[in-house]
Design a protein around this motif. Structure first.
Motif, short mmCIF file in Angstrom:
data_model
loop_
_atom_site.label_atom_id
_atom_site.label_comp_id
_atom_site.label_asym_id
_atom_site.label_seq_id
_atom_site.Cartn_x
_atom_site.Cartn_y
_atom_site.Cartn_z
N UNK A 536 0.82 -1.22 0.00
CA UNK A 536 0.00 0.00 0.00
C UNK A 536 0.85 1.26 0.00
N UNK A 537 1.98 1.28 0.74
CA UNK A 537 2.75 2.51 0.89
C UNK A 537 4.11 2.46 0.21
N UNK A 538 4.56 1.26 -0.14
CA UNK A 538 5.89 1.12 -0.73
C UNK A 538 7.00 1.24 0.26
N UNK A 539 6.70 1.32 1.55
CA UNK A 539 7.73 1.47 2.57
C UNK A 539 8.35 0.12 2.92
N UNK A 540 9.62 0.15 3.29
CA UNK A 540 10.33 -1.05 3.74
C UNK A 540 9.77 -1.47 5.10
N UNK A 541 9.29 -2.72 5.18
CA UNK A 541 8.66 -3.20 6.41
C UNK A 541 9.52 -4.21 7.16
N UNK A 542 10.62 -4.62 6.57
CA UNK A 542 11.49 -5.61 7.21
C UNK A 542 12.24 -6.39 6.16
N UNK A 543 12.83 -7.49 6.56
CA UNK A 543 13.59 -8.31 5.62
C UNK A 543 13.64 -9.74 6.12
N UNK A 544 14.02 -10.63 5.21
CA UNK A 544 14.21 -12.04 5.57
C UNK A 544 15.69 -12.37 5.47
N UNK A 545 16.25 -12.98 6.55
CA UNK A 545 17.66 -13.35 6.55
C UNK A 545 17.85 -14.67 5.81
#
Length: 776
Positions: A536-545
């Motif tokens: 919805x916002x294109x913001x970075x929400x986290x990541x997968x290691x």
């Protein structure tokens, strides 16, 4: 009154007295030799009953071996991996219950120490999770294990000392009894000699008192606890004492006098011994003979046969027999215990190796020998879920089935746990071994009905054939084990014949295992991070290691290549601990830079056996100081298939720590909505297999995929969970996901796995409001 054999004297001259004295002396010597042999057997019997001491000493030795393996594993010495440590641990655990099952477990020490033995076993079982978690250099876990080992070592040493003290006391009693036997023997000899002197005196005074002396001597001979028979030069019985009559199962001496040994049921060997003594005039050495009575009863006798001379004439042959049947039976029982498994009564590894060594010497291309190594499938699950009594019943039932499928000349052995082996000699070709192995697979795959449960176990079998695959015990077992490993790796429930290619594959696997251990020590394992964005916002929400391995010779090794090896060898636990540590440290490093980037780490179902998954996460959070809110744990549905209750308990504990829980690959495994009723997930990840068809023109194949994706999203949102779509590669797929209301996405379209520094730039760019990757 029954007629007795008489010792007759003609005249009262000294010649008759001398002949009598010589006969008595020879009789005394023969009886003395037999009694001395009985005394030796008494001492041997006293010394052979050391089963409990042997078991306690073996347990102590295995404890020290385990302690040494623990030290070496802790120091990271080559060759001392977790498999070898677990092997030493399982061997140690198998020794402790034997202390309560020893033949002389009724002794005071073991009765008083039964609670101590149970306590030692419980203490050792409680450290199993720490052993599974232990990695080289892990001082805290090592200290916990070492403390328990030290306490068990102290208790076991005290128990061993108590057993030795009690055994010394028993041996001392045996020695006293032995000395008493010697005193009795000497007293008997003295009494016998005194009787002879008295008889000689009576003879000197007159022949009228000879009969009384004869009766006295006869009473003494009948009182002896060994069978005595005297034969004339024709081999006919002239005297037999009470013990001899009992051995021959005769009611009185009249039934024996004047008859040959075979005429009263004795074996022909008795007459052969008598004839040899009559022919040579030399006493036969004491020897052990096996006798079968007419009623079928078997006896073991220690016998001696000696001549009796009157001057130079051989006038009698005396045979003395001592019944040692019970002593030999005890010896056989002890030997049987040393060579057989106590549960199934099958030959153990020791006897199996001895038998195999003997048969390998006769193997030839036209007369082959097969060795089958057999593992029962799912045996550990039966033990863990239904208890050891049901597991024991399963072992006994499987043993009966295998025995029924074998030939008389085949040998079945239990090598330990659920591991069996069969020696199949006299084969004309390898096909016969294959047919037999497949027959075992079939019979062991049938359902078992045990204690009200219907169980399915099955088996995996690896086969090696001599002389093609080896000519030594070690080589045959090793190559059958290689084939067994291949059978289990191929999905279990099958039989595999050894090939050279299998050995090469195993060599490469072991090389990879060793390289992987070095990679842990040398820091060759590292993480890359794949970003996740809000749709919805294109913001970075986290990541997968994601884990990567940079091998010095092979270059970048795919996780699909080394992760299965890590799971099979137990290295997955220290590797996962390393991943969790690195991920937590990186999340905290980003926070110090002013960036909030939660990191997701995948934990396999195997991590949740004996609560390892929970401990791994707790250890990582404690050692790194990471905020639990920055860590997300991903699990798959397979976790609930293997250990549903343990999984529920552990996931609730993780949520209690503040860690987010994500359900990965939802819908691709053994999907069941049942566990969703009892567990709350923060995130449900939509597998890439449901994403591939999205965004393409509507077809009969693509419409169901879109509907499934829509249904999963509705279900997840209804449960209060966010949805993350994996493997997004096209703008069309992203647009469909946005229309369906998907929360987050990751994939090559949005960002490939990247180093931490690159992800920092992405996060920093978004924080500054420039250079962010918009997916809106």
């Amino acid at each position: 009154m029954p007629r007795r054999g008489r010792l007759r004297f003609h005249g009262t001259g000294w010649r008759s007295a001398t002949l009598l004295l010589a006969a008595v002396v020879l009789l005394v010597i023969s009886v003395g030799a037999a009694l001395q042999r009985a005394r030796e057997q008494f001492r041997l019997e006293a010394g052979s009953q050391r089963v409990s001491i042997w078991f306690s000493t073996q347990a102590l030795v295995e404890l020290h071996r385990f302690g040494l393996a623990l030290q070496r594993h802790h120091r990271g010495e080559p060759g001392w991996d977790q498999d070898r440590l677990l092997e030493r641990y399982e061997i140690l655990l198998s020794r402790l219950p034997l202390l309560e099952g020893a033949e002389e477990a009724t002794t005071r020490t073991l009765q008083d120490s039964s609670d101590v033995v149970a306590g030692m076993q419980a203490a050792m079982e409680q450290i199993e999770p720490d052993i599974l978690l232990l990695r080289a250099g892990d001082a805290a876990t090592f200290a916990r294990i070492d403390a328990v080992v030290g306490e068990v070592d102290l208790l076991l040493t005290r128990l061993n000392l108590d057993l030795h003290t009690e055994r010394r006391r028993a041996v001392e009693v045996a020695r006293v009894n032995s000395r008493q036997l010697g005193v009795i023997f000497v007293a008997s000899l003295c009494g016998l000699l005194l009787s002879v002197l008295l008889l000689l005196l009576l003879i000197a005074r007159g022949g009228q008192r000879a009969a009384e002396a004869e009766r006295t001597l006869r009473v003494l001979v009948d009182a002896l606890p060994v069978g005595i028979a005297a034969f004339d030069p024709d081999g006919r019985i002239v005297l037999m004492n009470e013990a001899g009559l009992n051995l021959a199962r005769l009611e009185d001496e009249a039934a024996a006098l004047g008859r040959r040994a075979t005429e009263i049921g004795a074996s022909s060997r008795v007459e052969e011994d008598i004839e040899r003594v009559l022919a040579t005039g030399v006493a036969l050495p004491t020897q052990e003979q096996h006798v079968r009575r007419p009623n079928g009863e078997d006896l073991t006798l220690m016998v001696s046969t000696a001549p009796v001379f009157a001057g130079t004439d051989l006038v009698r042959v005396v045979r003395v027999a001592l019944d040692v049947t019970e002593q030999r039976s005890a010896d056989r029982r002890i030997r049987h215990l040393a060579e057989h498994d106590t549960l199934t009564d099958l030959p153990n590894r020791l006897l199996f190796g001895t038998r195999l060594q003997a048969l390998l010497g006769r193997a030839a291309p036209d007369r082959m020998l097969a060795v089958h190594c057999i593992d029962l499938d799912h045996f550990k699950e039966v033990n863990d879920s239904l208890g050891h009594p049901v597991g024991d019943q399963l072992l006994l039932a499987a043993t009966a089935r295998m025995r029924a499928a074998m030939r008389p000349e085949d040998m079945l052995a239990r090598l330990g746990g659920d591991e069996f082996a069969v020696i199949q000699p006299g084969l004309r070709n390898e096909a016969e071994a294959t047919v037999f192995a497949e027959r075992l697979i079939h019979v062991l795959a049938q359902p078992y009905r045990l204690q009200g449960y219907t169980l399915r176990s099955g088996a995996s079998i690896g086969t090696a054939v001599a002389p093609q695959h080896g000519t030594t015990v070690e080589m045959m077992l090793s190559r059958a084990d290689i084939a067994l490993y291949r059978a289990k790796a191929g999905g279990r429930g099958q039989a595999v014949m050894f090939t050279q290619e299998q050995e090469e594959v195993l060599r490469l696997r072991r090389q990879m295992e060793e390289d992987l251990r070095q990679a842990l020590d040398l820091g060759q394992l590292f993480l890359v991070f794949q970003p996740k964005f809000s749709i919805a916002t294109g913001r970075l929400k986290g990541c997968e290691a994601l884990l990567r391995w940079q091998h010095p010779q092979r270059g970048l090794v795919s996780p699909g290549t080394f992760i299965p090896v890590a799971e099979e060898t137990g290295l997955i636990h220290p590797i996962t601990q390393r991943v969790l540590d690195l991920a937590c440290r990186q999340a905290m490093a980003w926070r110090l830079q002013g960036l909030e980037v939660p990191v997701a780490v995948n934990l396999s179902a195997g991590h949740f056996g004996a609560d390892q998954g929970l401990r791994l996460v707790e250890t990582a959070l404690a050692e790194t100081g990471c905020d639990p809110a920055l860590l997300e744990v991903e699990v798959t549905e397979g976790l609930f298939l293997r250990c549903a209750e343990t999984a529920r308990r552990n996931l609730e504990a993780l949520r209690g720590l503040g860690v987010r829980i994500a359900l990965d690959d939802f819908g691709t495994g053994y999907s069941s909505l049942g566990y969703l009723q009892h567990l709350s997930f923060d995130v449900i990840k939509l597998d890439r297999s449901f994403i591939l068809g999205l965004g393409e023109p509507a077809t009969a194949d693509s419409v169901p995929g879109r509907r499934i994706a829509d249904a999963i999203m509705r279900l997840a949102h209804g449960l209060g969970a966010e949805v993350v779509a994996e493997g997004v590669e096209t703008e069309a797929q992203l647009n469909v996901l946005r229309q369906l209301g998907c929360d987050h996405a990751q994939g090559f379209l949005l960002g490939r796995p990247m180093p931490a520094e690159a992800l920092s730039e992405v996060a920093r760019g978004q924080a500054e409001g420039a250079g962010s990757r918009s997916v809106a």
